[in-house]
Design an enzyme around this catalytic site. Sequence first.
Site, PDB file in Angstrom:
ATOM      1  CG  ASP A 117      -2.015  -0.870   1.201  1.00  0.00           C
ATOM      2  OD1 ASP A 117      -2.343  -1.307   0.089  1.00  0.00           O
ATOM      3  OD2 ASP A 117      -2.610  -1.142   2.262  1.00  0.00           O
ATOM      4  CG  MET A 133      -8.490   6.624   7.656  1.00  0.00           C
ATOM      5  SD  MET A 133      -9.482   5.233   7.091  1.00  0.00           S
ATOM      6  CE  MET A 133      -9.965   4.474   8.635  1.00  0.00           C
ATOM      7  CE  LYS A 187      -6.922   8.095  -4.412  1.00  0.00           C
ATOM      8  NZ  LYS A 187      -7.200   9.048  -3.375  1.00  0.00           N
TER       9      LYS A 187
HETATM   10  N1  SAH Z   1      -3.572  -0.152   9.432  1.00  0.00           N
HETATM   11  C1  SAH Z   1      -3.142   1.195   9.686  1.00  0.00           C
HETATM   12  C2  SAH Z   1      -4.254   2.200   9.501  1.00  0.00           C
HETATM   13  C3  SAH Z   1      -4.795   2.293   8.113  1.00  0.00           C
HETATM   14  S1  SAH Z   1      -6.032   3.539   7.952  1.00  0.00           S
HETATM   15  C4  SAH Z   1      -2.530   1.277  11.083  1.00  0.00           C
HETATM   16  O1  SAH Z   1      -2.631   0.343  11.867  1.00  0.00           O
HETATM   17  O2  SAH Z   1      -1.947   2.299  11.388  1.00  0.00           O
HETATM   18  C5  SAH Z   1      -5.088   4.904   7.386  1.00  0.00           C
HETATM   19  C6  SAH Z   1      -4.969   5.962   8.452  1.00  0.00           C
HETATM   20  O3  SAH Z   1      -3.947   5.600   9.366  1.00  0.00           O
HETATM   21  C7  SAH Z   1      -4.533   7.309   7.934  1.00  0.00           C
HETATM   22  O4  SAH Z   1      -5.624   8.044   7.421  1.00  0.00           O
HETATM   23  C8  SAH Z   1      -3.976   7.955   9.182  1.00  0.00           C
HETATM   24  O5  SAH Z   1      -5.006   8.418  10.012  1.00  0.00           O
HETATM   25  C9  SAH Z   1      -3.338   6.759   9.863  1.00  0.00           C
HETATM   26  N2  SAH Z   1      -1.886   6.695   9.615  1.00  0.00           N
HETATM   27  C10 SAH Z   1      -1.201   5.706   9.014  1.00  0.00           C
HETATM   28  N3  SAH Z   1       0.112   5.977   8.997  1.00  0.00           N
HETATM   29  C11 SAH Z   1       0.266   7.177   9.595  1.00  0.00           C
HETATM   30  C12 SAH Z   1       1.387   8.010   9.887  1.00  0.00           C
HETATM   31  N4  SAH Z   1       2.643   7.674   9.541  1.00  0.00           N
HETATM   32  N5  SAH Z   1       1.152   9.182  10.522  1.00  0.00           N
HETATM   33  C13 SAH Z   1      -0.081   9.545  10.869  1.00  0.00           C
HETATM   34  N6  SAH Z   1      -1.166   8.814  10.613  1.00  0.00           N
HETATM   35  C14 SAH Z   1      -1.008   7.641  10.001  1.00  0.00           C
END
Ligand code: SAH
Length: 471
Positions: A35, A169, A57
Amino acid sequence: MLGYVSFVGAGPGDLGLVTEKGIRCLREADVVLYDRLANPRLLRVIKADCQLIYCGKLPDRHMMRQDKINETIIEKARIGKKVVRLKGGDPAVFGRVGEEAGACQMEGIGYDIVPGITSSIAAASYAGIPVTHRDHSASITLRTGHSSEETNEENITRYEHGDTIAYYMGVKNLDHHCQVLMRQGFSPETKVAVIEWATTGKQRTAEGTLPTISNEVIKQQIKNPAMTIIGDVVGLRDQLKWFEKKSMFGKRILIAKSSAEESGLERYFLDQGAEAYAFPTLKIAKKPISIDWLARIRAADNLLFRAPESVAILFEAFCSEGYDLRDLPREIYCLSEKTKRVLLNKGILSEKITRITEDMIQVGYETKQESIEDETNLLLTHSLKYDARFTEIDQRMLHEETWETVIFPSKSSVDWFVKTLENYGIEQLSQLSFAYIGERVKEYAEKKGFQIVNEEVQQELGLGKWKNTQR
Ligand code: SAH
């Protein structure tokens, strides 16, 4: 035979925040589906014949649809492949692992789920916010902020929420969520932090309270991916923040590469909090070495290694012919500190030289940039090629990010930089000013029309210090 699927959490971004088991899965994979949020630098450990599939994307296309992802995972596993589905953070936290693993289960395909560090906890820690604290918070809730019509959310009370709340998100609907929380009994004084690109050198943190944070985020233009952390623990940030204090934090540094090895410089800058990216991703294409050449080297008085990679390739050929270390010429020379180190690891002390004499037998790699007048004494062990699987990733990293400085560690890295910008059509990066290692590199890059960084920046980057630690 059926293949196997591993759902692997890539962690939040910082390269070290992935499990050992996750890395082992990547090393062994035949196919990796990844991803946008999974750090692409992690993919460098894959096998030479592993296929990479991007599910995020692309500039000119849409995201790969979920049913297409499930289909691809199953199709590859059915033909016996070891598949890794690499996801940002933890695969089970807003990562749709339920659907993807469910699809495998229906098809009778075996799988495992390798957890990762989820971004809420990581983002909080890297912003200096402990998600629980004896005096401030006894629980944390992970919520999605994606939808503003969350049906069950309106009905919960202050006390059904955790003491600390993390919204994934949630940037777009931030104000809506803050308003709802106040209606549910949260004090308007409640502290909020929104952390963008947490755990990377691009990390930015906006701070405020429930009524003010939304404006702050708009003012600072904080975008996704960003994590919202709400609760009293946010107040500890002033005292506990650490990552943002690292010496290179916020610097954006490209490192021009000219070898297939991992870049030590990239690691050095990342460790100090910079956003650093080494490119292009290159691979070695070995050339066959004839028995005549091996016999010639065995009979020679001296041998010059022009490239670090030539050492292992020549040794392999040498040993497969029944020769060993003792059959090498007495005098061994090299052109760089790196090659010297590689030789020393094999138990061979070499002398680094700058002038090559005619009688020297040389081993090196094929390069279009460097012409060697007399090739009768030169054995070519390999050439360097772009690893085409990484073209998309390299391009994305160059396009999507803002870079301030490029580092040229060697003359050949200048040539690769020029060639790569041309191939990828990224002219604007040729305006970057450069830092360098060694006076010869500086002269070469200037001759090629690059602008040097000012002396202060060159000092700040500490390249001299880095070089010394490499000896
Ligand atoms: N599986 C992932 C979450 C996926 S949903 C996890 O456990 O973290 C995607 C959301 O994760 C983004 O919109 C954001 O809110 C958050 N996210 C993922 N990586 C991030 C990062 N490096 N910094 C801040 N937010 C992050």
